[in-house]
Design a protein around this motif. Structure first.
Motif, PDB file in Angstrom:
ATOM      1  N   GLN A 182       0.744  -1.059   0.185  1.00  0.00           N
ATOM      2  CA  GLN A 182       0.283   0.589  -0.243  1.00  0.00           C
ATOM      3  C   GLN A 182       0.659   1.064   0.070  1.00  0.00           C
ATOM      4  O   GLN A 182       0.295   1.979  -0.293  1.00  0.00           O
ATOM      5  N   SER A 186       0.805   4.224  -2.746  1.00  0.00           N
ATOM      6  CA  SER A 186       0.297   5.799  -2.754  1.00  0.00           C
ATOM      7  C   SER A 186       1.163   6.471  -2.862  1.00  0.00           C
ATOM      8  O   SER A 186       0.814   7.938  -3.130  1.00  0.00           O
ATOM      9  N   THR A 212      -5.781  -4.706  -2.409  1.00  0.00           N
ATOM     10  CA  THR A 212      -4.415  -3.683  -2.295  1.00  0.00           C
ATOM     11  C   THR A 212      -4.835  -2.525  -2.513  1.00  0.00           C
ATOM     12  O   THR A 212      -4.426  -1.756  -2.113  1.00  0.00           O
ATOM     13  N   LYS A 215      -8.032  -0.660  -1.625  1.00  0.00           N
ATOM     14  CA  LYS A 215      -7.684  -0.124  -0.272  1.00  0.00           C
ATOM     15  C   LYS A 215      -7.318   1.257  -0.304  1.00  0.00           C
ATOM     16  O   LYS A 215      -7.605   2.255   0.210  1.00  0.00           O
ATOM     17  N   THR A 216      -6.560   1.196  -0.474  1.00  0.00           N
ATOM     18  CA  THR A 216      -5.753   2.280  -0.937  1.00  0.00           C
ATOM     19  C   THR A 216      -6.374   3.832  -1.307  1.00  0.00           C
ATOM     20  O   THR A 216      -6.563   4.679  -1.108  1.00  0.00           O
TER      21      THR A 216
END
Ligand SMILES: Cc1cc2nc3c(=O)[nH]c(=O)nc-3n(C[C@H](O)[C@H](O)[C@H](O)COP(=O)(O)OP(=O)(O)OC[C@H]3O[C@@H](n4cnc5c(N)ncnc54)[C@H](O)[C@@H]3O)c2cc1C
Length: 238
Positions: A182, A186, A212, A215-216
């Motif tokens: 992550q 990002s 992943t 979620k980020t």
């Protein structure tokens, strides 16, 4: 559709003319040693093509697998599918063996619509299994004058495949675990500007990478996300 059925049920499903169409292999091309593009011919008049939809192909006595239509022309009765010949599964082996003149049945496409034309910026992430979706969406992105960006995570030997397929505005990344991290995600350029804040994010490919990335995006309140994992390590027939 369920990926594994008893043989009698698989026989019935394959014969079901309401969902399956007779197709013939017109030509096959290896875009790379493990990316095979196949052009099929058949009657496409009952098929509804939407970005994100997939067709199923029976790959053994008891198993079906999902594949995206990369290109279609209803008038000429042709459709292309881009297959990842990853070598681990019954589907991959079946597709690798397909050659010109082979006959098979392919289902009408169905599934999850991934394109929202009302959003100006479109961001598409995926891997080898997502190349068909990428090829199918590109003409729409161009026609509707979207701003768009593709991110692909690909095996090293496939790094030039997006170019060979005529894709554009793409960045290719190595598969060395980067999209499982992550923090690393990002820091990608797409997060370094507010331009992509309200984009439509279409995430497909490896389940763990998709989760992943999703979620980020969620943690950064990026709203419009359409995601679907296409395969997962150790899992047969997603
Ligand atoms: C909606 C949708 C659209 C899809 N579109 C496409 C498409 O256009 N082209 C395409 O190639 N695939 C596509 N897929 C993915 C494809 O259905 C899966 O990769 C499927 O698991 C392949 O079946 P198999 O029999 O070869 O392997 P399986 O029997 O399902 O799996 C056997 C083993 O191989 C591994 N495996 C499966 N796929 C891969 C892979 N790609 N790379 C490395 N290892 C893998 C599994 O983890 C498992 O350990 C799509 C999936 C979905 C859900």
């Amino acid at each position: 559709m369920i990926s594994k059925l008893p043989k009698w049920a698989a026989d019935l499903t394959e014969k079901a003319s309401s969902i399956m169409t007779d197709m013939k292999v017109l030509e096959t091309v290896y875009v790379s040693p493990n990316i095979k593009k196949i052009r099929f011919r058949g009657d496409l008049s009952r098929m509804n093509f939407q970005i994100g939809y997939a067709s199923v192909i029976r790959v053994s006595d008891t198993e079906f697998r999902n594949y995206s239509v990369a290109y279609h022309n209803v008038y000429e009765g042709i459709l292309d599918i881009i297959f990842h010949i990853h070598g681990n599964g019954v589907g991959s082996l079946y597709i690798d063996a397909l050659k010109s003149e082979d006959e098979l049945r392919i289902s009408i496409p169905r599934g999850k619509k991934m394109y929202n034309g009302t959003i100006q910026r479109q961001f598409i992430f995926g891997d080898e299994t997502s190349l068909g979706l990428a090829c199918s969406i590109l003409p729409i992105l161009r026609k509707n004058k979207h701003q768009y960006q593709f991110y692909f995570e690909l095996d090293d030997e496939n790094h030039n495949v997006p170019e060979l397929l005529g894709l554009e505005n793409y960045t290719v990344f190595s598969k060395k675990n980067t999209f499982r991290n992550q923090q690393w995600i990002s820091e990608l350029p797409v997060f370094n500007t507010d331009e992509w804040d309200n984009a439509n994010f279409i995430l497909t490919g490896n389940v763990k990478s998709v989760q992943t990335f999703r979620k980020t995006l969620k943690e950064r309140s990026r709203g419009n996300i359409s995601s679907q994992g296409y395969w997962l390590e150790g899992k047969k027939g997603l």
